[in-house]
Write a protein that holds these residues in place. Structure first.
Motif, PDB file in Angstrom:
ATOM      1  N   HIS A 268       0.800  -1.229   0.000  1.00 17.91           N
ATOM      2  CA  HIS A 268       0.000   0.000   0.000  1.00 17.91           C
ATOM      3  C   HIS A 268       0.828   1.272   0.000  1.00 17.91           C
ATOM      4  O   HIS A 268       0.300   2.361   0.107  1.00 17.91           O
ATOM      5  CB  HIS A 268      -0.956   0.007   1.194  1.00 17.91           C
ATOM      6  CG  HIS A 268      -2.023  -1.022   1.072  1.00 17.91           C
ATOM      7  ND1 HIS A 268      -1.892  -2.280   1.619  1.00 17.91           N
ATOM      8  CD2 HIS A 268      -3.206  -1.001   0.420  1.00 17.91           C
ATOM      9  CE1 HIS A 268      -2.973  -2.991   1.325  1.00 17.91           C
ATOM     10  NE2 HIS A 268      -3.783  -2.241   0.598  1.00 17.91           N
ATOM     11  N   GLY A 269       2.114   1.127  -0.090  1.00 16.82           N
ATOM     12  CA  GLY A 269       2.954   2.315  -0.194  1.00 16.82           C
ATOM     13  C   GLY A 269       3.605   2.706   1.103  1.00 16.82           C
ATOM     14  O   GLY A 269       3.432   2.040   2.118  1.00 16.82           O
ATOM     15  N   CYS A 270       4.356   3.761   1.058  1.00 14.17           N
ATOM     16  CA  CYS A 270       5.013   4.174   2.280  1.00 14.17           C
ATOM     17  C   CYS A 270       5.014   5.688   2.452  1.00 14.17           C
ATOM     18  O   CYS A 270       4.739   6.440   1.518  1.00 14.17           O
ATOM     19  CB  CYS A 270       6.421   3.594   2.375  1.00 14.17           C
ATOM     20  SG  CYS A 270       7.625   4.412   1.392  1.00 14.17           S
ATOM     21  N   THR A 271       5.273   6.106   3.656  1.00 17.45           N
ATOM     22  CA  THR A 271       5.233   7.510   4.033  1.00 17.45           C
ATOM     23  C   THR A 271       6.532   7.876   4.718  1.00 17.45           C
ATOM     24  O   THR A 271       6.969   7.173   5.627  1.00 17.45           O
ATOM     25  CB  THR A 271       4.069   7.759   5.008  1.00 17.45           C
ATOM     26  OG1 THR A 271       2.860   7.422   4.344  1.00 17.45           O
ATOM     27  CG2 THR A 271       4.016   9.209   5.442  1.00 17.45           C
ATOM     28  N   VAL A 272       7.132   8.942   4.258  1.00 17.22           N
ATOM     29  CA  VAL A 272       8.299   9.461   4.958  1.00 17.22           C
ATOM     30  C   VAL A 272       7.867  10.778   5.583  1.00 17.22           C
ATOM     31  O   VAL A 272       7.262  11.623   4.926  1.00 17.22           O
ATOM     32  CB  VAL A 272       9.482   9.695   3.997  1.00 17.22           C
ATOM     33  CG1 VAL A 272      10.667  10.260   4.770  1.00 17.22           C
ATOM     34  CG2 VAL A 272       9.871   8.409   3.306  1.00 17.22           C
ATOM     35  N   ARG A 273       8.122  10.898   6.875  1.00 16.73           N
ATOM     36  CA  ARG A 273       7.658  12.059   7.606  1.00 16.73           C
ATOM     37  C   ARG A 273       8.862  12.814   8.143  1.00 16.73           C
ATOM     38  O   ARG A 273       9.672  12.255   8.883  1.00 16.73           O
ATOM     39  CB  ARG A 273       6.794  11.579   8.757  1.00 16.73           C
ATOM     40  CG  ARG A 273       5.967  12.622   9.445  1.00 16.73           C
ATOM     41  CD  ARG A 273       5.165  11.889  10.529  1.00 16.73           C
ATOM     42  NE  ARG A 273       4.659  12.819  11.502  1.00 16.73           N
ATOM     43  CZ  ARG A 273       3.426  13.333  11.463  1.00 16.73           C
ATOM     44  NH1 ARG A 273       2.605  12.983  10.518  1.00 16.73           N
ATOM     45  NH2 ARG A 273       3.032  14.180  12.388  1.00 16.73           N
ATOM     46  N   ILE A 274       9.012  14.049   7.737  1.00 17.71           N
ATOM     47  CA  ILE A 274      10.123  14.870   8.199  1.00 17.71           C
ATOM     48  C   ILE A 274       9.572  15.918   9.154  1.00 17.71           C
ATOM     49  O   ILE A 274       8.609  16.607   8.832  1.00 17.71           O
ATOM     50  CB  ILE A 274      10.828  15.571   7.020  1.00 17.71           C
ATOM     51  CG1 ILE A 274      11.366  14.541   6.040  1.00 17.71           C
ATOM     52  CG2 ILE A 274      11.949  16.462   7.512  1.00 17.71           C
ATOM     53  CD1 ILE A 274      11.985  15.157   4.825  1.00 17.71           C
ATOM     54  N   LYS A 275      10.178  16.020  10.306  1.00 18.88           N
ATOM     55  CA  LYS A 275       9.775  17.044  11.269  1.00 18.88           C
ATOM     56  C   LYS A 275      10.891  18.060  11.353  1.00 18.88           C
ATOM     57  O   LYS A 275      12.046  17.691  11.552  1.00 18.88           O
ATOM     58  CB  LYS A 275       9.615  16.421  12.648  1.00 18.88           C
ATOM     59  CG  LYS A 275       8.240  15.963  12.974  1.00 18.88           C
ATOM     60  CD  LYS A 275       8.177  15.705  14.468  1.00 18.88           C
ATOM     61  CE  LYS A 275       7.137  14.650  14.775  1.00 18.88           C
ATOM     62  NZ  LYS A 275       7.087  14.374  16.207  1.00 18.88           N
ATOM     63  N   LEU A 276      10.545  19.321  11.205  1.00 20.08           N
ATOM     64  CA  LEU A 276      11.569  20.351  11.268  1.00 20.08           C
ATOM     65  C   LEU A 276      11.171  21.426  12.262  1.00 20.08           C
ATOM     66  O   LEU A 276       9.985  21.714  12.421  1.00 20.08           O
ATOM     67  CB  LEU A 276      11.724  21.012   9.891  1.00 20.08           C
ATOM     68  CG  LEU A 276      12.373  20.187   8.790  1.00 20.08           C
ATOM     69  CD1 LEU A 276      12.224  20.899   7.475  1.00 20.08           C
ATOM     70  CD2 LEU A 276      13.832  19.949   9.095  1.00 20.08           C
ATOM     71  N   PRO A 277      12.158  22.040  12.926  1.00 16.83           N
ATOM     72  CA  PRO A 277      11.813  23.192  13.748  1.00 16.83           C
ATOM     73  C   PRO A 277      11.415  24.341  12.829  1.00 16.83           C
ATOM     74  O   PRO A 277      11.810  24.368  11.663  1.00 16.83           O
ATOM     75  CB  PRO A 277      13.114  23.493  14.485  1.00 16.83           C
ATOM     76  CG  PRO A 277      14.179  22.906  13.630  1.00 16.83           C
ATOM     77  CD  PRO A 277      13.576  21.728  12.931  1.00 16.83           C
ATOM     78  N   LEU A 278      10.622  25.261  13.342  1.00 14.88           N
ATOM     79  CA  LEU A 278      10.170  26.388  12.530  1.00 14.88           C
ATOM     80  C   LEU A 278      11.339  27.229  12.047  1.00 14.88           C
ATOM     81  O   LEU A 278      11.383  27.705  10.935  1.00 14.88           O
ATOM     82  CB  LEU A 278       9.271  27.289  13.365  1.00 14.88           C
ATOM     83  CG  LEU A 278       7.800  27.149  13.149  1.00 14.88           C
ATOM     84  CD1 LEU A 278       7.075  28.133  14.020  1.00 14.88           C
ATOM     85  CD2 LEU A 278       7.450  27.386  11.709  1.00 14.88           C
ATOM     86  N   THR A 279      12.241  27.448  12.921  1.00 15.41           N
ATOM     87  CA  THR A 279      13.371  28.282  12.583  1.00 15.41           C
ATOM     88  C   THR A 279      14.583  27.782  13.333  1.00 15.41           C
ATOM     89  O   THR A 279      14.479  27.120  14.348  1.00 15.41           O
ATOM     90  CB  THR A 279      13.102  29.760  12.945  1.00 15.41           C
ATOM     91  OG1 THR A 279      14.352  30.398  13.152  1.00 15.41           O
ATOM     92  CG2 THR A 279      12.281  29.885  14.198  1.00 15.41           C
ATOM     93  N   LEU A 280      15.724  28.083  12.806  1.00 14.44           N
ATOM     94  CA  LEU A 280      16.943  27.661  13.472  1.00 14.44           C
ATOM     95  C   LEU A 280      17.273  28.597  14.609  1.00 14.44           C
ATOM     96  O   LEU A 280      17.902  28.237  15.581  1.00 14.44           O
ATOM     97  CB  LEU A 280      18.104  27.691  12.481  1.00 14.44           C
ATOM     98  CG  LEU A 280      18.097  26.592  11.450  1.00 14.44           C
ATOM     99  CD1 LEU A 280      19.272  26.764  10.533  1.00 14.44           C
ATOM    100  CD2 LEU A 280      18.170  25.251  12.137  1.00 14.44           C
ATOM    101  N   ALA A 281      16.854  29.841  14.452  1.00 13.95           N
ATOM    102  CA  ALA A 281      17.306  30.858  15.392  1.00 13.95           C
ATOM    103  C   ALA A 281      16.454  30.905  16.654  1.00 13.95           C
ATOM    104  O   ALA A 281      16.937  31.210  17.718  1.00 13.95           O
ATOM    105  CB  ALA A 281      17.314  32.205  14.716  1.00 13.95           C
ATOM    106  N   ILE A 282      15.171  30.617  16.509  1.00 16.50           N
ATOM    107  CA  ILE A 282      14.284  30.719  17.662  1.00 16.50           C
ATOM    108  C   ILE A 282      13.584  29.396  17.874  1.00 16.50           C
ATOM    109  O   ILE A 282      12.976  28.863  16.957  1.00 16.50           O
ATOM    110  CB  ILE A 282      13.253  31.849  17.462  1.00 16.50           C
ATOM    111  CG1 ILE A 282      14.010  33.169  17.344  1.00 16.50           C
ATOM    112  CG2 ILE A 282      12.250  31.876  18.594  1.00 16.50           C
ATOM    113  CD1 ILE A 282      13.154  34.375  17.343  1.00 16.50           C
ATOM    114  N   VAL A 283      13.713  28.836  19.053  1.00 15.95           N
ATOM    115  CA  VAL A 283      13.086  27.544  19.310  1.00 15.95           C
ATOM    116  C   VAL A 283      12.293  27.603  20.598  1.00 15.95           C
ATOM    117  O   VAL A 283      12.636  28.336  21.514  1.00 15.95           O
ATOM    118  CB  VAL A 283      14.134  26.416  19.426  1.00 15.95           C
ATOM    119  CG1 VAL A 283      14.857  26.204  18.135  1.00 15.95           C
ATOM    120  CG2 VAL A 283      15.105  26.681  20.556  1.00 15.95           C
ATOM    121  N   PRO A 284      11.219  26.826  20.663  1.00 20.05           N
ATOM    122  CA  PRO A 284      10.538  26.704  21.944  1.00 20.05           C
ATOM    123  C   PRO A 284      11.412  25.865  22.863  1.00 20.05           C
ATOM    124  O   PRO A 284      11.985  24.860  22.429  1.00 20.05           O
ATOM    125  CB  PRO A 284       9.236  25.985  21.604  1.00 20.05           C
ATOM    126  CG  PRO A 284       9.436  25.377  20.270  1.00 20.05           C
ATOM    127  CD  PRO A 284      10.583  26.058  19.601  1.00 20.05           C
TER     128      PRO A 284
END
Lengths: 717, 162
Positions: free
Chosen positions: A407-423
Motif C-alpha cells: 500500500h505504499g510508504c510515508t516518509v515524515r520529516i519534522k523540522l523546527p520552525l526556525t533555526l534561530a528561535i526555538v521553543p
C-alpha cells in the motif's frame, strides 16, 4: 505552478538587470570570457525554464539569443556593437514578455520574427561549424523561421521596447544580505530587554504616566520582533518547485503513470531550513516515483488504479513543520529489511526479531544500507537515505519512515520552525537554569520522594521504569559537576528522544516554557558536548541551552561512534560503557527445565510478582488482569500448567502494542556478559546455548513465547 | 603583533594597562572595544577554569575571562573588578582585572625581552616588557594568550552517568 512562475520572474528580473550591464561592458571588452559565460548562463536559464512552463514566445527569443551568445563564447563571432545591440534588443523583448507574464499570468501576444531573424542572420554569418556541442537542442526551431536578412544597426523600430519598464518586480522585493537580517534580529532582542526593564520600572507605580506609553512600546516591540522573524521566513514550496518536473521525467522514462499532489506549499519556515529540505525532498520523491510506484500493469493486477499518486504535504504541528511524502506504491517489506540488517551485522538477530516495524525501518537510514545488491533484490528504496537523514538532523529535524507492504510508504520529516528561535523548556538544577530544546523532549515525569523506588540501578547505571520499559537516567547535577545533593526530594525526569535513544534527565524543577533565541556558544566552551548554545532570558540573564545528543554522548548512553539507529535496539545495553566485546545485560532465571535460562534484559519490559489467585485460567491458558487489560501468561515450565506457589514470577515483554508474560520458577540474577551461542536450538523456544557468567545457559526465543501467548500459528524461526 | 618584540625600529605601540594583584599588564589597544565595570557572569558548568562565565552585554554574549586564573596570578579579589572588553575573532571577551589604568605608549626600542628565568606560562603569553613609572609592565600577546589556550584545553572525557 504560480509559485514557480513568481520565482522565475523574480530571478529573471535580477539576472536581466545584470545582463544589461554585462552586455554593455562586453562591447568595450569583447573578449572577456567571464562576462560572456555569465550572459550565456542567464539566457540559458531563462530558456530552460520556458520549456518547462510552456512559454513558446519567450523560448524562441531566448533560444536564438542563446545561440548567438554561444557563438560569441566560442569565438566564432566577435562582440561588435551590432551584435550587442541585437542581443540587447532581444533582452528588451524578453523583459517585455516577462512584464506581460507578471501582469496576466500568460504570455502576451506579439510577433518576434524580426528580432529572431536579425539574430539568425548572425548565426549564418559566422564561421561555419559542423557541431555545436554546447547546445543539445537542434536549431530546427530557429531555422524554420529563418529568413536571413542582413543584420543592420538601424535598429528595429517595430520592436521599440516602449512597453518594457526598466525594472521588473523591482519594487515589491529586494535582496538583503542575511547578515543585515541577523543584526536586525539581535537589535530586536536588545529592544525586548530594554523594554522589560522599563516596564518593570513603570509597573512599580500604577499611577505613573509612563504606564500607557510603555504598554504601547510593549506592543510595538512584539510586532517588530514578529516582523523581523518573518523576514527570514520562506514558504516551503520554494523547496519543491522542481518536483513536478522531476516526477514527469521519471514517469516518462519508466513508462509509469504518476500524479503529484502537493499541499501546503505556503507553510513558512526559516529560509535556511527550506534550503536544507530541498535535496532530501528531491531524493525521496525520486525514490517514490522510481521505486515505490509500480508499473501500470502491476498496479492493475493488484487491484489499484493505474495512476500512482505521490503526495507531498507540509503543515504546522505543535510548533514544528511537518513535511510528508506519501506514495501508494508497493511499500517496503519489513521482513526483508530485518533480514538485511541482521546480515549486515547492524543488529543481532534476537534483538531484530524483538523490534517493531518502525524500528526496523530506521535501518534504511543507515549509511551503506542501500547498496546495489539491495537495490536489485528489493524495491531499491533506501538509496542515499542516510544522506537524507543527515541533512535533516543537521538542522535539528527528524525523519521517520512507515510502510505498509502493498500500500505504499510515508516518509515524515519534522523540522523546527526556525533555526534561530526555538521553543524551550527551562529547568533548574541547584539554582542554575538551563534550557532544553522542546523538540527533543517527549514528556516530563514528576517523581515524588516516596516513589524513589521507581529508580533502579544496574551496575551503578540508574534506570527508570517508565510505564512498560526501562530507560537510562542521567543526572544533570552529576553530569555538569554541580554541587551534589542526593535525589531525596521530588525530582523531575525530562524524557528526551534523540535520533535513536530515549533517556531521562534528572532535574530539580521545571520552571517554564519559553521561545528562546539560540546564540552560538563561545569558542572557549564549545568543546563541552552537552551545550547546543546559549541564550539571553527576558530578565537579561544568560543561560546555557542543553544538547540532548551531547548529554547522551557524554554520559555514555549514546556511544559517539555508534550511529543512532543501532542504539534503538537496546537503550539499556548502551547505557553501560562499551567494551571491545559487545556486552549485554542478561536476565538469568530458572525456567522449569534443568539448568539456567536467559533473556536479554533489553527485551524485557518489566518483572512482576503476581499473586497466584490473580491468575485466571481461560481455556488452556492463563491471563492476568493488568491495568484494565488482559495480559496473557505462558509458562516456561513445559511440564507444569498451573502454578503451584503462592506467588508467581512473571517476565513481561512488549511486542508492538501487545504485551505478554512468561511465568518462570524464579528470577536469579542480572549479569553483564557477551552472548555467543555455542550450541544451536535444542527445542522450540530456545535460540541456543551460551556460556553466561561461567555457566551453560539457554537463551530463550521470545518470539516463540509470543506466538504461544497469542496463539498464533507457525513455528518460530 | 607578530614582529619581534624588541625590534628597535617601527612605530610606537599603545597598550591598555591593567592590574592583577601587584602586577601591571599591557593589552594592545587595537583589539580593545571598551572598558567597563565588572561583569556579572552566569557560570557555565564544565567550562575551562579561566572562563568565569557568560555575560550579556547589550544583547551580545560575552565570555568573561578570569585573568587571574589565566595568568595564574593568584585568586581574584571578591570586590567587583573592572573588565576590558576585547574582540577575539568574531566573539567578545571580557577580561576581568583588578584595576584598569591609562593607555601606555611604548616605543619599540624600549620593549625588552622577558627574562628567560620567568615562569613558562608567562613567557608564552607575553611579548615583552616595558618599564613604566609604576614598575615593570608585562605586554601580553593576544594571539598566543587566547588561541593557545584552546589547544591546552583537555577535551572533556566521557563520564559515567550521575
Amino acid at each position: 505552478m504560480d509559485d514557480l512562475l513568481a520565482e522565475f520572474l523574480a530571478e529573471s528580473a535580477d539576472n536581466l538587470t545584470r545582463l544589461d550591464r554585462d552586455m554593455i561592458e562586453l562591447e568595450r571588452d569583447p573578449t572577456n570570457s567571464e562576462l560572456l559565460n555569465s550572459a550565456f548562463r542567464t539566457i540559458h536559464t531563462i530558456k530552460g525554464t520556458c520549456g518547462f512552463l510552456d512559454l513558446s514566445r519567450l523560448e524562441r527569443v531566448s533560444h536564438t539569443s542563446e545561440s548567438v551568445l554561444d557563438m560569441l563564447r566560442s569565438e566564432r563571432l566577435t562582440a561588435g556593437p551590432d551584435v550587442v545591440s541585437d542581443i540587447l534588443t532581444s533582452i528588451d523583448t524578453i523583459k517585455a514578455i516577462l512584464v506581460g507574464l507578471e501582469q496576466t499570468g500568460c504570455e502576451p501576444p506579439g510577433d518576434d520574427s524580426d528580432i529572431v531573424a536579425s539574430l539568425e542572420a548572425w548565426l549564418d554569418e559566422s564561421v561555419p561549424c559542423s557541431a555545436r556541442p554546447t547546445d543539445g537542442e537542434p536549431d530546427t526551431s530557429a531555422r524554420a523561421i529563418s529568413s536571413p536578412t542582413r543584420p543592420t544597426d538601424a535598429g528595429h523600430p517595430n520592436l521599440a521596447p516602449q512597453s518594457a519598464p526598466e525594472t521588473i518586480r523591482g519594487a515589491s522585493s529586494i535582496r538583503i544580505n542575511v547578515d543585515v537580517l541577523d543584526s536586525l534580529m539581535t537589535l530586536a532582542g536588545e529592544l525586548v530587554l530594554a523594554r522589560n526593564q522599563l516596564s518593570q520600572l513603570a509597573g512599580r507605580d500604577e499611577q505613573s504616566e509612563y504606564v500607557v506609553p510603555v504598554q504601547q512600546l510593549d506592543r510595538i516591540t512584539a510586532e517588530l520582533q514578529g516582523a523581523v522573524m518573518r523576514t527570514r521566513m520562506q514558504p516551503v514550496g520554494a523547496a519543491w518547485s522542481k518536483l513536478p518536473r522531476l516526477v514527469r521525467e521519471v514517469a516518462r522514462d519508466t513508462g509509469k503513470q504518476i500524479q503529484l499532489d502537493m499541499k501546503g506549499a505556503d507553510t513558512e519556515l526559516d529560509r535556511q531550513l527550506v534550503q536544507a529540505l530541498q535535496d532530501p525532498l528531491m531524493h525521496m520523491v525520486r525514490n517514490s516515483a522510481d521505486h515505490g510506484i509500480e508499473q501500470p500493469d502491476v498496479r492493475r493486477a493488484s487491484g489499484k488504479s493505474e495512476f500512482g499518486t505521490i503526495r507531498v504535504r507540509a503543515f504546522h504541528e505543535g510548533g514544528q513543520v511537518i513535511v510528508e511524502i506519501t506514495d501508494d506504491g508497493a511499500g517496503i517489506d519489513p521482513a526483508v529489511v530485518r533480514r538485511k540488517a541482521i546480515q549486515r551485522g547492524l543488529v543481532r538477530a534476537e534483538i531484530a526479531n524483538a523490534m517493531d516495524d518502525r524500528q526496523i525501518f530506521r535501518f534504511l537510514f543507515e549509511p551503506g544500507f542501500s547498496t546495489a545488491e539491495f537495490v536489485t533484490h528489493l524495491s531499491g528504496r533506501g538509496v542515499g537515505m542516510d544522506v537524507v537523514r543527515d541533512n535533516v538532523t543537521r538542522v535539528g529535524g527528524t525523519v521517520e519512515l512507515r510502510s505498509t507492504t502493498g500500500h505504499g510508504c510515508t516518509v515524515r520529516i519534522k523540522l523546527p520552525l526556525t533555526l534561530a528561535i526555538v521553543p524551550a523548556l527551562l529547568v533548574s538544577v541547584e539554582e542554575e537554569v538551563f534550557a532544553f530544546p522542546q523538540s527533543c523532549v517527549l514528556e516530563l515525569v514528576r517523581v515524588p520522594a516516596d516513589r524513589r523506588l521507581a529508580f533502579e540501578s544496574l551496575q551503578g547505571v540508574p534506570l527508570y521504569r517508565l510505564r512498560d520499559s526501562l530507560i537510562p537516567v542521567i543526572g544533570l547535577r552529576g553530569l555538569l559537576d554541580l554541587p551534589h545533593t542526593r535525589i531525596t526530594e521530588a525530582t523531575t525526569l525530562v524524557i528526551c528522544q534523540t535520533a535513536g535513544s530515549r533517556f531521562g534527565v534528572v532535574v530539580d524543577d521545571v520552571i517554564d516554557t519559553q521561545e528562546i533565541v539560540i546564540k552560538p556558544v563561545s569558542r572557549r566552551v564549545r568543546h563541552v558536548a552537552c551545550y547546543a548554545g546559549c541564550t539571553i532570558l527576558g530578565d537579561g540573564r544568560v543561560i546555557m541551552i542543553l544538547d540532548p545528543v551531547g548529554i547522551a554522548t557524554m554520559s555514555g548512553t549514546l556511544a559517539p561512534d555508534v550511529s543512532p539507529g543501532d542504539s534503538t535496539a537496546d537503550d539499556l545495553s548502551d547505557a553501560v560503557p562499551m567494551d571491545t566485546v559487545q556486552r549485554d545485560s542478561i536476565l538469568l532465571f530458572q525456567g522449569g527445565t534443568a539448568g539456567v535460562q536467559a533473556v536479554l534484559l533489553s527485551q524485557v519490559a518489566r518483572l512482576e510478582e503476581i499473586a497466584t489467585e490473580r491468575l485466571e485460567a481461560i481455556g488452556d491458558r492463563f491471563v492476568v488482569q493488568y491495568r484494565g487489560s488482559l495480559l496473557p501468561i505462558v509458562s516456561a515450565m513445559p511440564s507444569q500448567k498451573a502454578p503451584s506457589a503462592k506467588c508467581q514470577s512473571v517476565i513481561v515483554f512488549n511486542e508492538g502494542n501487545t504485551s505478554f508474560g512468561i511465568a518462570v520458577q524464579s528470577i536469579q540474577d542480572i549479569v553483564e556478559d557477551s552472548v555467543r551461542l555455542e550450541l544451536g536450538p535444542s527445542r522450540p523456544g530456545v535460540l541456543g546455548t551460551a556460556v553466561i557468567a561461567g555457566r551453560a545457559t539457554e537463551l530463550i526465543d521470545v518470539s516463540y513465547y509470543m506466538e504461544q501467548a497469542h496463539m498464533r500459528p507457525g513455528a518460530p524461526v | 603583533m607578530s614582529e619581534t618584540p624588541h625590534n628597535p625600529t617601527g612605530a610606537a605601540r599603545d597598550f591598555v594597562a591593567f592590574r592583577l594583584g601587584e602586577q601591571w599588564f599591557g593589552w594592545p589597544v587595537a583589539s580593545v572595544q571598551e572598558v567597563l565595570a565588572g561583569q556579572t557572569a552566569a557560570r557555565v558548568p564544565l567550562a575551562p577554569p579561566e572562563v568565569a562565565g557568560l555575560a550579556n552585554l547589550k544583547g551580545h554574549i560575552v565570555t568573561v575571562i578570569d585573568m587571574h586564573r589565566l595568568l595564574q596570578t593568584g585568586e581574584r579579589p571578591s570586590c567587583a573588578p573592572m573588565s576590558v572588553i576585547i574582540r577575539d575573532g568574531g566573539e567578545l571577551c571580557a577580561m576581568l582585572a583588578d584595576e584598569v589604568g591609562d593607555v601606555v605608549t611604548a616605543m619599540p626600542q624600549f620593549i625588552e625581552p622577558l627574562p628567560p628565568t620567568l615562569d613558562t606560562s608567562w613567557r608564552t603569553s607575553c611579548q615583552g616588557m616595558v618599564r613604566t613609572p609604576g614598575g615593570l609592565m608585562a605586554l601580553l600577546d593576544p594571539v598566543r594568550l587566547l588561541d593557545d589556550q584552546d589547544h591546552s584545553v583537555i577535551p572533556t572525557t566521557t563520564r559515567s552517568a550521575v
